[in-house]
Write a protein that holds these residues in place. Structure first.
Motif, PDB file in Angstrom:
ATOM      1  N   GLN A 108     -11.675  -7.089  11.422  1.00 32.59           N
ATOM      2  CA  GLN A 108     -11.684  -8.057  12.515  1.00 32.59           C
ATOM      3  C   GLN A 108     -11.562  -9.491  12.016  1.00 32.59           C
ATOM      4  OE1 GLN A 108     -15.304  -6.757  14.450  1.00 32.59           O
ATOM      5  NE2 GLN A 108     -14.143  -5.781  16.097  1.00 32.59           N
ATOM      6  N   VAL A 109     -12.082  -9.785  10.841  1.00 36.75           N
ATOM      7  CA  VAL A 109     -11.965 -11.134  10.273  1.00 36.75           C
ATOM      8  C   VAL A 109     -10.490 -11.470  10.057  1.00 36.75           C
ATOM      9  CG1 VAL A 109     -12.472 -12.570   8.247  1.00 36.75           C
ATOM     10  CG2 VAL A 109     -14.246 -11.076   9.189  1.00 36.75           C
ATOM     11  N   GLY A 110      -9.765 -10.569   9.403  1.00 31.79           N
ATOM     12  CA  GLY A 110      -8.347 -10.791   9.162  1.00 31.79           C
ATOM     13  C   GLY A 110      -7.535 -10.739  10.438  1.00 31.79           C
ATOM     14  N   PHE A 111      -7.889  -9.821  11.322  1.00 28.47           N
ATOM     15  CA  PHE A 111      -7.160  -9.676  12.576  1.00 28.47           C
ATOM     16  C   PHE A 111      -7.260 -10.936  13.422  1.00 28.47           C
ATOM     17  CE2 PHE A 111      -6.796  -8.573  17.054  1.00 28.47           C
ATOM     18  CZ  PHE A 111      -5.570  -7.931  17.069  1.00 28.47           C
ATOM     19  N   GLU A 112      -8.458 -11.499  13.533  1.00 29.97           N
ATOM     20  CA  GLU A 112      -8.631 -12.718  14.318  1.00 29.97           C
ATOM     21  C   GLU A 112      -7.838 -13.876  13.713  1.00 29.97           C
ATOM     22  OE1 GLU A 112     -12.189 -15.788  15.509  1.00 29.97           O
ATOM     23  OE2 GLU A 112     -12.690 -13.661  15.430  1.00 29.97           O
ATOM     24  N   ALA A 113      -7.838 -13.980  12.398  1.00 32.21           N
ATOM     25  CA  ALA A 113      -7.052 -15.025  11.738  1.00 32.21           C
ATOM     26  C   ALA A 113      -5.570 -14.843  12.061  1.00 32.21           C
ATOM     27  CB  ALA A 113      -7.275 -14.973  10.220  1.00 32.21           C
ATOM     28  N   TRP A 114      -5.089 -13.611  11.952  1.00 32.24           N
ATOM     29  CA  TRP A 114      -3.678 -13.295  12.248  1.00 32.24           C
ATOM     30  C   TRP A 114      -3.356 -13.596  13.710  1.00 32.24           C
ATOM     31  CZ3 TRP A 114      -1.984  -9.530  15.731  1.00 32.24           C
ATOM     32  CH2 TRP A 114      -0.612  -9.260  15.708  1.00 32.24           C
ATOM     33  N   GLN A 115      -4.213 -13.140  14.612  1.00 31.30           N
ATOM     34  CA  GLN A 115      -3.982 -13.311  16.052  1.00 31.30           C
ATOM     35  C   GLN A 115      -3.808 -14.782  16.412  1.00 31.30           C
ATOM     36  OE1 GLN A 115      -7.276 -12.051  18.486  1.00 31.30           O
ATOM     37  NE2 GLN A 115      -6.072 -12.088  20.355  1.00 31.30           N
ATOM     38  N   GLU A 116      -4.653 -15.630  15.870  1.00 33.34           N
ATOM     39  CA  GLU A 116      -4.566 -17.058  16.178  1.00 33.34           C
ATOM     40  C   GLU A 116      -3.292 -17.683  15.621  1.00 33.34           C
ATOM     41  OE1 GLU A 116      -8.120 -19.159  15.094  1.00 33.34           O
ATOM     42  OE2 GLU A 116      -9.388 -17.888  16.358  1.00 33.34           O
ATOM     43  N   VAL A 117      -2.902 -17.308  14.413  1.00 38.51           N
ATOM     44  CA  VAL A 117      -1.716 -17.902  13.799  1.00 38.51           C
ATOM     45  C   VAL A 117      -0.452 -17.484  14.538  1.00 38.51           C
ATOM     46  CG1 VAL A 117      -0.248 -17.954  11.730  1.00 38.51           C
ATOM     47  CG2 VAL A 117      -2.726 -18.209  11.511  1.00 38.51           C
ATOM     48  N   VAL A 118      -0.335 -16.202  14.865  1.00 34.97           N
ATOM     49  CA  VAL A 118       0.915 -15.716  15.468  1.00 34.97           C
ATOM     50  C   VAL A 118       0.899 -15.782  16.990  1.00 34.97           C
ATOM     51  CG1 VAL A 118       1.399 -14.243  13.474  1.00 34.97           C
ATOM     52  CG2 VAL A 118       0.311 -13.249  15.515  1.00 34.97           C
ATOM     53  N   GLY A 119      -0.258 -16.100  17.582  1.00 33.15           N
ATOM     54  CA  GLY A 119      -0.345 -16.204  19.035  1.00 33.15           C
ATOM     55  C   GLY A 119      -0.273 -14.870  19.749  1.00 33.15           C
ATOM     56  N   ALA A 120      -0.764 -13.818  19.098  1.00 34.08           N
ATOM     57  CA  ALA A 120      -0.720 -12.480  19.701  1.00 34.08           C
ATOM     58  C   ALA A 120      -1.705 -12.387  20.856  1.00 34.08           C
ATOM     59  CB  ALA A 120      -1.046 -11.417  18.656  1.00 34.08           C
ATOM     60  N   ASP A 121      -1.248 -11.768  21.940  1.00 30.56           N
ATOM     61  CA  ASP A 121      -2.136 -11.544  23.068  1.00 30.56           C
ATOM     62  C   ASP A 121      -2.288 -10.045  23.278  1.00 30.56           C
ATOM     63  OD1 ASP A 121       0.343 -10.902  24.064  1.00 30.56           O
ATOM     64  OD2 ASP A 121       0.238 -12.195  25.800  1.00 30.56           O
ATOM     65  N   GLY A 122      -3.116  -9.678  24.229  1.00 32.23           N
ATOM     66  CA  GLY A 122      -3.388  -8.267  24.483  1.00 32.23           C
ATOM     67  C   GLY A 122      -3.308  -7.938  25.954  1.00 32.23           C
ATOM     68  N   LEU A 123      -3.763  -6.761  26.256  1.00 32.83           N
ATOM     69  CA  LEU A 123      -3.809  -6.296  27.648  1.00 32.83           C
ATOM     70  C   LEU A 123      -5.228  -6.393  28.174  1.00 32.83           C
ATOM     71  CD1 LEU A 123      -1.674  -3.042  27.284  1.00 32.83           C
ATOM     72  CD2 LEU A 123      -0.924  -5.277  28.136  1.00 32.83           C
ATOM     73  N   GLU A 124      -5.359  -6.765  29.418  1.00 35.25           N
ATOM     74  CA  GLU A 124      -6.658  -6.790  30.075  1.00 35.25           C
ATOM     75  C   GLU A 124      -6.839  -5.486  30.847  1.00 35.25           C
ATOM     76  OE1 GLU A 124      -9.119  -8.968  29.825  1.00 35.25           O
ATOM     77  OE2 GLU A 124      -7.941 -10.221  28.458  1.00 35.25           O
ATOM     78  N   PRO A 125      -8.049  -4.942  30.857  1.00 34.29           N
ATOM     79  CA  PRO A 125      -8.270  -3.726  31.640  1.00 34.29           C
ATOM     80  C   PRO A 125      -8.076  -4.009  33.128  1.00 34.29           C
ATOM     81  CG  PRO A 125     -10.314  -4.466  30.583  1.00 34.29           C
ATOM     82  CD  PRO A 125      -9.233  -5.392  30.165  1.00 34.29           C
ATOM     83  N   THR A 126      -7.625  -3.012  33.830  1.00 29.06           N
ATOM     84  CA  THR A 126      -7.458  -3.143  35.283  1.00 29.06           C
ATOM     85  C   THR A 126      -8.656  -2.558  36.010  1.00 29.06           C
ATOM     86  OG1 THR A 126      -6.218  -1.074  35.385  1.00 29.06           O
ATOM     87  CG2 THR A 126      -4.951  -3.125  35.117  1.00 29.06           C
ATOM     88  N   VAL A 127      -9.649  -2.120  35.251  1.00 22.66           N
ATOM     89  CA  VAL A 127     -10.883  -1.590  35.827  1.00 22.66           C
ATOM     90  C   VAL A 127     -12.027  -2.513  35.440  1.00 22.66           C
ATOM     91  CG1 VAL A 127     -10.042   0.791  35.781  1.00 22.66           C
ATOM     92  CG2 VAL A 127     -11.340  -0.104  33.838  1.00 22.66           C
ATOM     93  N   THR A 128     -13.144  -2.419  36.125  1.00 27.59           N
ATOM     94  CA  THR A 128     -14.315  -3.248  35.843  1.00 27.59           C
ATOM     95  C   THR A 128     -14.902  -2.878  34.488  1.00 27.59           C
ATOM     96  OG1 THR A 128     -14.800  -3.389  38.194  1.00 27.59           O
ATOM     97  CG2 THR A 128     -16.568  -3.954  36.683  1.00 27.59           C
TER      98      THR A 128
END
Length: 135
Positions: A108-128
């Protein structure tokens, strides 16, 4: 000595593509030790040998991820890798290598660093669901 240290830090920036905060402070406060430490880094990382710079950047990103280095340090190597033509996907796959050996928390440390640099986004759940945060 100050001019020499300035030239040295500028040369480090040119060769590496980045400098860390401690490099800047050491250049002014203990130039001799900075040179010694940088000599080791140059021999293992910067000097042209068998591995190319792209491969070395991926290895650096994974090793920093496994060591749970600061996000900024990991991001500096991600940016250099991107500058060298490594794709965002290739960097992600390299970071994923940390999963089996170092576990999800290190990943998660590396992933968060990568996500911020490349601007990667994800999917939001459609359920609560409760917000889980960054992990």
């Amino acid at each position: 000595m100050a001019d020499n240290a300035q030239e040295y830090i500028d040369d480090m920036a040119r060769k590496r593509g980045y400098v860390l905060d401690y490099h800047k402070v050491m250049a002014k406060q203990d130039f001799e030790v900075l040179q010694a430490a940088n000599g080791l880094v140059s021999a293992a990382y910067l000097d042209e040998r068998t591995l190319d710079r792209r491969t070395k950047e991926l290895i650096f990103i994974v090793s920093l991820t496994v060591m749970r280095a600061s996000k900024g340090h990991i991001q500096s190597h991600i940016r250099v890798a991107l500058d060298l033509g490594v794709t965002a996907r290739e960097i992600l796959e390299a970071i994923e290598i940390a999963l089996p050996e170092a576990g999800i928390v290190a990943f998660q440390v590396g992933f968060e660093a990568w996500q911020e640099v490349v601007g990667a986004d994800g999917l939001e759940p459609t359920v609560t669901a409760h917000q889980g945060g960054r992990g």
